[in-house]
Design a protein around this motif. Structure first.
Motif, PDB file in Angstrom:
ATOM      1  N   SER A  18       0.526  -8.862   9.576  1.00 60.11           N
ATOM      2  CA  SER A  18       0.298  -8.002  10.312  1.00 60.11           C
ATOM      3  C   SER A  18      -0.651  -7.043   9.610  1.00 60.11           C
ATOM      4  O   SER A  18      -1.363  -6.083  10.247  1.00 60.11           O
ATOM      5  N   VAL A  19      -0.721  -6.923   8.380  1.00 64.20           N
ATOM      6  CA  VAL A  19      -1.691  -6.091   7.577  1.00 64.20           C
ATOM      7  C   VAL A  19      -2.242  -7.160   6.217  1.00 64.20           C
ATOM      8  O   VAL A  19      -1.586  -7.687   5.681  1.00 64.20           O
ATOM      9  N   LYS A  43      -5.641  -7.305  13.140  1.00 63.47           N
ATOM     10  CA  LYS A  43      -4.979  -6.990  12.237  1.00 63.47           C
ATOM     11  C   LYS A  43      -5.312  -5.609  11.741  1.00 63.47           C
ATOM     12  O   LYS A  43      -6.445  -5.045  11.585  1.00 63.47           O
ATOM     13  N   ARG A  44      -4.255  -4.945  10.953  1.00 57.17           N
ATOM     14  CA  ARG A  44      -4.597  -3.808  10.255  1.00 57.17           C
ATOM     15  C   ARG A  44      -5.287  -4.351   9.039  1.00 57.17           C
ATOM     16  O   ARG A  44      -4.765  -5.166   8.393  1.00 57.17           O
ATOM     17  N   TYR A  87       1.074   4.574   2.744  1.00 51.36           N
ATOM     18  CA  TYR A  87       0.361   3.662   3.817  1.00 51.36           C
ATOM     19  C   TYR A  87       1.526   2.958   4.437  1.00 51.36           C
ATOM     20  O   TYR A  87       1.519   2.992   5.800  1.00 51.36           O
ATOM     21  N   ILE A  91       2.726   3.227   8.646  1.00 48.99           N
ATOM     22  CA  ILE A  91       2.517   2.444   9.567  1.00 48.99           C
ATOM     23  C   ILE A  91       3.952   1.990  10.033  1.00 48.99           C
ATOM     24  O   ILE A  91       4.065   1.741  11.326  1.00 48.99           O
TER      25      ILE A  91
END
Length: 94
Positions: A18-19, A43-44, A87, A91
């Motif tokens: 997802s990242v 996607k991040r 970070y 999230i």
């Protein structure tokens, strides 16, 4: 999955993560391609750039940092761990 995707070595991130975290100090067409794919897949993206390198970050990368899915952070080597922790903590709360 199409034949193209099976032969594409970056398919792993499009399906399972997802990242995307990318170190973008050294210009790289491959990294740029993967970042473009990540953006296309919503996607991040978290890019790390080291200004002390004397290099200039691509305006395309710096300019993409206008929304919450794509962020660019300048850093020094001793800050990496704390920047990443902050970070991912941020999230995780969203």
């Amino acid at each position: 999955i199409s034949l193209f995707q099976i032969n594409d070595d970056s398919v792993w991130f499009s399906l399972s993560v997802s990242v995307i975290v990318a170190e973008v100090t050294q210009p790289s067409l491959g990294v740029g391609y993967e970042l473009g794919r990540a953006v296309a897949l919503n996607k991040r993206v978290f890019c790390l750039f080291r200004p002390s390198s004397g290099k200039v970050l691509s305006a395309m990368i710096r300019g993409a940092s206008t929304n919450s899915l794509f962020q660019v952070q300048d850093y020094t080597e001793d800050e990496v761990e704390s920047i990443l922790e902050k970070y991912f903590d941020t999230i995780a709360k969203n």
